[in-house]
Design a protein around this motif. Structure first.
Motif, PDB file in Angstrom:
ATOM      1  N   GLY A 166       2.469   4.978   8.868  1.00  0.00           N
ATOM      2  CA  GLY A 166       2.555   3.919   8.249  1.00  0.00           C
ATOM      3  C   GLY A 166       1.407   3.721   7.110  1.00  0.00           C
ATOM      4  O   GLY A 166       0.395   4.800   6.923  1.00  0.00           O
ATOM      5  N   SER A 167       1.476   2.931   6.273  1.00  0.00           N
ATOM      6  CA  SER A 167       0.683   2.692   5.210  1.00  0.00           C
ATOM      7  C   SER A 167      -0.091   3.647   4.323  1.00  0.00           C
ATOM      8  O   SER A 167       0.551   4.424   3.596  1.00  0.00           O
ATOM      9  CB  SER A 167      -0.330   1.650   5.611  1.00  0.00           C
ATOM     10  OG  SER A 167       0.466   0.349   6.261  1.00  0.00           O
ATOM     11  N   SER A 168      -1.236   3.910   4.831  1.00  0.00           N
ATOM     12  CA  SER A 168      -1.998   5.059   4.010  1.00  0.00           C
ATOM     13  C   SER A 168      -1.429   6.446   4.144  1.00  0.00           C
ATOM     14  O   SER A 168      -1.793   7.211   3.125  1.00  0.00           O
ATOM     15  CB  SER A 168      -3.515   5.035   4.409  1.00  0.00           C
ATOM     16  OG  SER A 168      -3.574   5.494   5.796  1.00  0.00           O
ATOM     17  N   ALA A 169      -0.558   6.656   5.114  1.00  0.00           N
ATOM     18  CA  ALA A 169      -0.013   7.912   5.251  1.00  0.00           C
ATOM     19  C   ALA A 169       0.996   8.359   4.129  1.00  0.00           C
ATOM     20  O   ALA A 169       1.325   9.524   4.006  1.00  0.00           O
ATOM     21  CB  ALA A 169       0.876   8.005   6.602  1.00  0.00           C
ATOM     22  N   ALA A 170       1.263   7.460   3.237  1.00  0.00           N
ATOM     23  CA  ALA A 170       2.159   7.600   2.133  1.00  0.00           C
ATOM     24  C   ALA A 170       1.312   8.323   1.224  1.00  0.00           C
ATOM     25  O   ALA A 170       1.800   9.246   0.488  1.00  0.00           O
ATOM     26  CB  ALA A 170       2.483   6.220   1.359  1.00  0.00           C
TER      27      ALA A 170
ATOM     28  N   LEU B 179       0.873  -1.238   0.110  1.00  0.00           N
ATOM     29  CA  LEU B 179       0.018  -0.002  -0.068  1.00  0.00           C
ATOM     30  C   LEU B 179       0.928   1.375   0.100  1.00  0.00           C
ATOM     31  O   LEU B 179       0.471   2.403  -0.594  1.00  0.00           O
ATOM     32  CB  LEU B 179      -0.964   0.064   1.163  1.00  0.00           C
ATOM     33  CG  LEU B 179      -1.818   1.345   1.491  1.00  0.00           C
ATOM     34  CD1 LEU B 179      -2.698   1.377   0.135  1.00  0.00           C
ATOM     35  CD2 LEU B 179      -2.851   1.109   2.600  1.00  0.00           C
ATOM     36  N   GLU B 180       2.044   0.980   0.790  1.00  0.00           N
ATOM     37  CA  GLU B 180       2.560   2.313   0.848  1.00  0.00           C
ATOM     38  C   GLU B 180       3.375   2.458  -0.588  1.00  0.00           C
ATOM     39  O   GLU B 180       3.632   3.665  -0.942  1.00  0.00           O
ATOM     40  CB  GLU B 180       4.001   2.163   1.532  1.00  0.00           C
ATOM     41  CG  GLU B 180       3.299   2.146   3.269  1.00  0.00           C
ATOM     42  CD  GLU B 180       4.636   1.583   4.162  1.00  0.00           C
ATOM     43  OE1 GLU B 180       5.734   1.531   3.707  1.00  0.00           O
ATOM     44  OE2 GLU B 180       4.208   1.212   5.173  1.00  0.00           O
ATOM     45  N   LEU B 181       4.051   1.667  -1.325  1.00  0.00           N
ATOM     46  CA  LEU B 181       4.450   1.821  -2.589  1.00  0.00           C
ATOM     47  C   LEU B 181       3.491   2.443  -3.463  1.00  0.00           C
ATOM     48  O   LEU B 181       3.621   3.263  -4.358  1.00  0.00           O
ATOM     49  CB  LEU B 181       5.175   0.425  -2.990  1.00  0.00           C
ATOM     50  CG  LEU B 181       5.953   0.624  -4.352  1.00  0.00           C
ATOM     51  CD1 LEU B 181       6.998   1.812  -4.467  1.00  0.00           C
ATOM     52  CD2 LEU B 181       6.381  -0.765  -4.804  1.00  0.00           C
ATOM     53  N   ALA B 182       2.343   1.535  -3.674  1.00  0.00           N
ATOM     54  CA  ALA B 182       1.436   1.794  -4.488  1.00  0.00           C
ATOM     55  C   ALA B 182       0.746   3.242  -4.303  1.00  0.00           C
ATOM     56  O   ALA B 182       0.281   4.013  -5.392  1.00  0.00           O
ATOM     57  CB  ALA B 182       0.273   0.701  -4.400  1.00  0.00           C
ATOM     58  N   GLY B 183       0.409   3.529  -3.071  1.00  0.00           N
ATOM     59  CA  GLY B 183      -0.156   4.789  -2.745  1.00  0.00           C
ATOM     60  C   GLY B 183       0.663   5.915  -3.302  1.00  0.00           C
ATOM     61  O   GLY B 183       0.212   6.794  -4.146  1.00  0.00           O
ATOM     62  N   LEU B 184       2.262   5.973  -2.997  1.00  0.00           N
ATOM     63  CA  LEU B 184       2.929   6.982  -3.790  1.00  0.00           C
ATOM     64  C   LEU B 184       3.018   6.914  -5.373  1.00  0.00           C
ATOM     65  O   LEU B 184       2.775   7.922  -5.914  1.00  0.00           O
ATOM     66  CB  LEU B 184       4.596   6.682  -3.281  1.00  0.00           C
ATOM     67  CG  LEU B 184       4.720   7.147  -1.781  1.00  0.00           C
ATOM     68  CD1 LEU B 184       6.182   6.478  -1.560  1.00  0.00           C
ATOM     69  CD2 LEU B 184       4.709   8.526  -1.617  1.00  0.00           C
ATOM     70  N   MET B 185       3.121   5.757  -5.880  1.00  0.00           N
ATOM     71  CA  MET B 185       2.990   5.724  -7.345  1.00  0.00           C
ATOM     72  C   MET B 185       1.708   6.042  -8.095  1.00  0.00           C
ATOM     73  O   MET B 185       1.702   7.163  -8.947  1.00  0.00           O
ATOM     74  CB  MET B 185       3.115   4.096  -7.837  1.00  0.00           C
ATOM     75  CG  MET B 185       4.561   3.823  -7.258  1.00  0.00           C
ATOM     76  SD  MET B 185       6.002   4.278  -8.251  1.00  0.00           S
ATOM     77  CE  MET B 185       5.448   3.772  -9.905  1.00  0.00           C
ATOM     78  N   ASP B 186       0.560   5.922  -7.296  1.00  0.00           N
ATOM     79  CA  ASP B 186      -0.888   6.348  -7.816  1.00  0.00           C
ATOM     80  C   ASP B 186      -0.877   7.746  -7.601  1.00  0.00           C
ATOM     81  O   ASP B 186      -1.450   8.380  -8.341  1.00  0.00           O
ATOM     82  CB  ASP B 186      -1.866   5.647  -7.189  1.00  0.00           C
ATOM     83  CG  ASP B 186      -2.181   4.222  -7.637  1.00  0.00           C
ATOM     84  OD1 ASP B 186      -1.445   3.717  -8.656  1.00  0.00           O
ATOM     85  OD2 ASP B 186      -2.627   3.487  -6.951  1.00  0.00           O
ATOM     86  N   VAL B 187      -0.249   8.439  -6.703  1.00  0.00           N
ATOM     87  CA  VAL B 187      -0.303   9.895  -6.241  1.00  0.00           C
ATOM     88  C   VAL B 187       0.402  10.756  -7.569  1.00  0.00           C
ATOM     89  O   VAL B 187      -0.072  11.630  -7.980  1.00  0.00           O
ATOM     90  CB  VAL B 187       0.079  10.423  -5.101  1.00  0.00           C
ATOM     91  CG1 VAL B 187       0.380  11.793  -4.968  1.00  0.00           C
ATOM     92  CG2 VAL B 187      -0.820  10.061  -3.893  1.00  0.00           C
ATOM     93  N   PHE B 188       1.560  10.283  -7.686  1.00  0.00           N
ATOM     94  CA  PHE B 188       2.316  10.835  -8.639  1.00  0.00           C
ATOM     95  C   PHE B 188       1.625  10.700 -10.222  1.00  0.00           C
ATOM     96  O   PHE B 188       1.774  11.500 -10.891  1.00  0.00           O
ATOM     97  CB  PHE B 188       3.931  10.389  -8.781  1.00  0.00           C
ATOM     98  CG  PHE B 188       4.436  10.746  -7.378  1.00  0.00           C
ATOM     99  CD1 PHE B 188       4.398  12.002  -6.983  1.00  0.00           C
ATOM    100  CD2 PHE B 188       5.250   9.842  -6.526  1.00  0.00           C
ATOM    101  CE1 PHE B 188       5.227  12.228  -5.595  1.00  0.00           C
ATOM    102  CE2 PHE B 188       5.820  10.076  -5.351  1.00  0.00           C
ATOM    103  CZ  PHE B 188       5.646  11.311  -5.050  1.00  0.00           C
ATOM    104  N   ALA B 189       1.373   9.113 -10.383  1.00  0.00           N
ATOM    105  CA  ALA B 189       0.781   9.215 -11.772  1.00  0.00           C
ATOM    106  C   ALA B 189      -0.638  10.057 -12.008  1.00  0.00           C
ATOM    107  O   ALA B 189      -0.729  10.378 -13.164  1.00  0.00           O
ATOM    108  CB  ALA B 189       0.230   7.603 -11.952  1.00  0.00           C
TER     109      ALA B 189
END
Length: 328
Positions: free
Chosen positions: A158-162, A14-24
């Motif tokens: 943690g997690s969703s805070a990304a 979730l941390e990785l995907a959250g960051l990636m989706d925000v930038f995308a």
């Protein structure tokens, strides 16, 4: 803008995907590849996330071409396994060449190993905040924050805070309108400020389930409007007021009065976010007694007034606040 995200083994997906989706989503908003994001790891090949999801990094940490504008370190399930010395040296040598850097969740431990937390304000997942402070006493750990910005360094819980961390970077780079667009696209209706508490007092209560004070905690959680003075609570615990205060503070980590305030704030948050009740009525239903008392508690523990909190986190409709009589 080049962004590099280093992922340790057992990374939280979730941390990785959250960051990636925000930038995308930010790239989609501006109509160009404003963010050029690369995932790096210690070794080549796919990485198994803690959830079982497999991720294929773009390259190893030492194969990324050039210096990134932003370097972020993701966290793992628990404290990350210490990577090889080469990774730590790479972090220590690369960060000074970046405009900003940071971590998500327990990724802060890797920044600490690289000597990057000295004299810095930092946060991590609340469950590991004490350990982070013990391992890196030169850091100023703020355990109850969604994210913390200290100069060029930004760290998050943690997690969703990304997602919150990513949104704050988008707002810095592209403006508030772009950040709010991304939040809406990801169905993150309300962007949390960094100083919002990262966990509910109810979670803290569950974390000490076997405590001899469990009966008192349950009473507080279920009777927010009752007499919750130290004297009254000490009677429930069958202790003297002095001994009760000492034992409660030692086992729970905060004073009884602070615990009561945080519990009442939790109830107030729920009502502020999802009801049309006035500030005065919410204060009464939460046990504060008056809007001014609730305002003082919110400013002390949350950093904003009840009215400001409702403006930021309201979920009951855009027109809700206009129909309210608010004194916060």
């Amino acid at each position: 803008m080049r962004i590099v995200i280093f992922v340790p083994t057992d990374v939280h997906s979730l941390e990785l995907a959250g960051l990636m989706d925000v930038f995308a989503e930010a790239n989609a908003r501006v109509g160009k590849n404003f963010y050029d994001v690369a995932i790096t790891a210690e070794e080549a090949g796919s990485i198994r996330c803690a959830s079982g999801l497999r991720v294929l990094p773009d390259c190893t940490f030492d194969a990324y071409p050039g210096d990134p504008d932003t370097l972020l370190v993701a966290g793992s399930a628990g404290v990350p396994r210490s990577p090889g010395r080469q990774v730590i040296d790479w972090l220590a040598n690369t960060v000074p060449e970046t405009r900003r850097y940071g971590s998500v969740c327990t990724g802060a431990f890797l920044l600490g190993e690289a000597g990057l937390l000295a004299g810095r304000r930092v946060t991590t997942h609340w469950q590991f905040a004490s350990l982070l402070g013990e391992r890196f006493p030169e850091a100023q750990v703020e355990s109850d924050r969604v994210f913390v910005r200290d100069g060029a360094m930004i760290t998050s819980a943690g997690s969703s805070a990304a997602i919150d961390l990513g949104l704050s970077l988008v707002e810095e780079d592209l403006g508030r309108e772009a950040a709010l667009y991304v939040a809406r696209r990801l169905v993150v209706f309300l962007k949390r400020p960094g100083d919002q508490s990262q966990f509910s007092v109810h979670l803290a209560a569950q974390a000490i389930d076997r405590s001899r004070l469990r009966k008192v905690q349950e009473y507080i959680l279920n009777h927010a409007t009752a007499d919750l003075s130290v004297t009254a609570l000490a009677k429930i615990a069958a202790m003297s007021a002095r001994n009760f205060t000492r034992v409660f503070s030692q086992e729970v980590g905060i004073t009884p009065s602070d615990y009561v305030d945080l519990t009442r704030i939790d109830v107030a948050r729920f009502l502020l976010e999802g009801s049309r009740l006035s500030i005065t009525l919410i204060a009464e239903r939460c046990g504060f007694g008056s809007a001014s008392a609730m305002r003082r508690a919110f400013l002390s523990h949350v950093g904003v007034t009840p009215s400001d909190y409702r403006d930021r986190f309201r979920t009951s409709g855009e027109g809700a606040r206009s129909s309210l009589s608010e004194n916060g």
